[in-house]
Design a protein around this motif. Structure first.
Motif, mmCIF file in Angstrom:
data_model
loop_
_atom_site.group_PDB
_atom_site.id
_atom_site.type_symbol
_atom_site.label_atom_id
_atom_site.label_comp_id
_atom_site.label_asym_id
_atom_site.label_seq_id
_atom_site.Cartn_x
_atom_site.Cartn_y
_atom_site.Cartn_z
ATOM 1 N N ALA A 31 0.970 -1.111 0.110
ATOM 2 C CA ALA A 31 -0.027 0.368 0.028
ATOM 3 C C ALA A 31 1.033 1.182 0.227
ATOM 4 O O ALA A 31 0.586 2.176 -0.624
ATOM 5 N N THR A 90 -10.021 -2.738 -1.039
ATOM 6 C CA THR A 90 -10.984 -2.648 -1.616
ATOM 7 C C THR A 90 -10.886 -3.171 -3.136
ATOM 8 O O THR A 90 -11.711 -3.642 -3.785
ATOM 9 N N GLU A 91 -9.618 -2.678 -3.749
ATOM 10 C CA GLU A 91 -9.207 -3.198 -5.155
ATOM 11 C C GLU A 91 -9.282 -4.792 -5.158
ATOM 12 O O GLU A 91 -9.902 -5.190 -6.153
ATOM 13 N N ALA A 122 -8.135 1.109 0.927
ATOM 14 C CA ALA A 122 -8.170 1.319 -0.720
ATOM 15 C C ALA A 122 -7.494 0.104 -1.464
ATOM 16 O O ALA A 122 -8.191 -0.321 -2.518
ATOM 17 N N LEU A 123 -6.553 -0.367 -0.879
ATOM 18 C CA LEU A 123 -5.947 -1.645 -1.418
ATOM 19 C C LEU A 123 -6.725 -2.799 -1.462
ATOM 20 O O LEU A 123 -6.898 -3.697 -2.581
ATOM 21 N N ARG A 144 2.234 1.991 -3.484
ATOM 22 C CA ARG A 144 1.483 2.430 -4.324
ATOM 23 C C ARG A 144 0.747 3.751 -3.820
ATOM 24 O O ARG A 144 0.019 4.302 -4.489
ATOM 25 N N ASP A 145 1.437 4.206 -2.801
ATOM 26 C CA ASP A 145 0.716 5.625 -2.350
ATOM 27 C C ASP A 145 -0.751 5.593 -1.913
ATOM 28 O O ASP A 145 -1.530 6.334 -2.423
ATOM 29 N N GLN A 146 -1.107 4.332 -1.311
ATOM 30 C CA GLN A 146 -2.551 3.958 -0.998
ATOM 31 C C GLN A 146 -2.655 3.661 0.392
ATOM 32 O O GLN A 146 -1.822 3.364 1.154
ATOM 33 N N GLY A 147 -3.822 3.938 0.824
ATOM 34 C CA GLY A 147 -4.043 3.488 2.306
ATOM 35 C C GLY A 147 -4.735 1.757 2.023
ATOM 36 O O GLY A 147 -4.875 1.463 0.892
#
Length: 72
Positions: free
Chosen positions: A32, A44-45, A41-42, A35-38
Motif C-alpha cells: 500500500a 477494496t481493489e 483502498a488496496l 502504491r501511495d494508497q491506504g
C-alpha cells in the motif's frame, strides 16, 4: 509460526474484519505504501477483483504472495 491477527477494515463503506498472519499484514502495508494508497483502498481493489468463491483473507494472501513472487 505466528497466529493470525484480526483487523477491522472498511471496504466500500462497510466495516469488516480480516484475520491474517502478521507477515501478510506487514506485506500488505508495504505494498500500500509503495502504491501511495491506504490499506482500505488496496483491500477494496483486491475485493473487487477476487473470484466469488475465494474468501477475502485468501485473496489478500494471494495478492501479497504474487506481489513478492513477481518482484523476485
Amino acid at each position: 509460526m505466528t497466529r493470525p491477527q484480526k483487523h477491522s477494515l472498511t471496504i466500500g463503506g462497510h466495516r469488516t474484519s480480516v484475520s491474517l498472519e502478521p507477515d501478510f499484514w506487514n506485506g500488505l502495508r508495504e505494498i500500500a505504501a509503495l502504491r501511495d494508497q491506504g490499506i482500505n483502498a488496496l483491500v477494496t481493489e483486491i475485493d473487487a477483483t477476487r473470484q466469488p468463491d475465494t474468501g477475502l483473507a485468501t485473496a489478500i494472501r494471494l495478492f501479497v504472495f504474487r506481489h513478492y513472487r513477481d518482484r523476485s
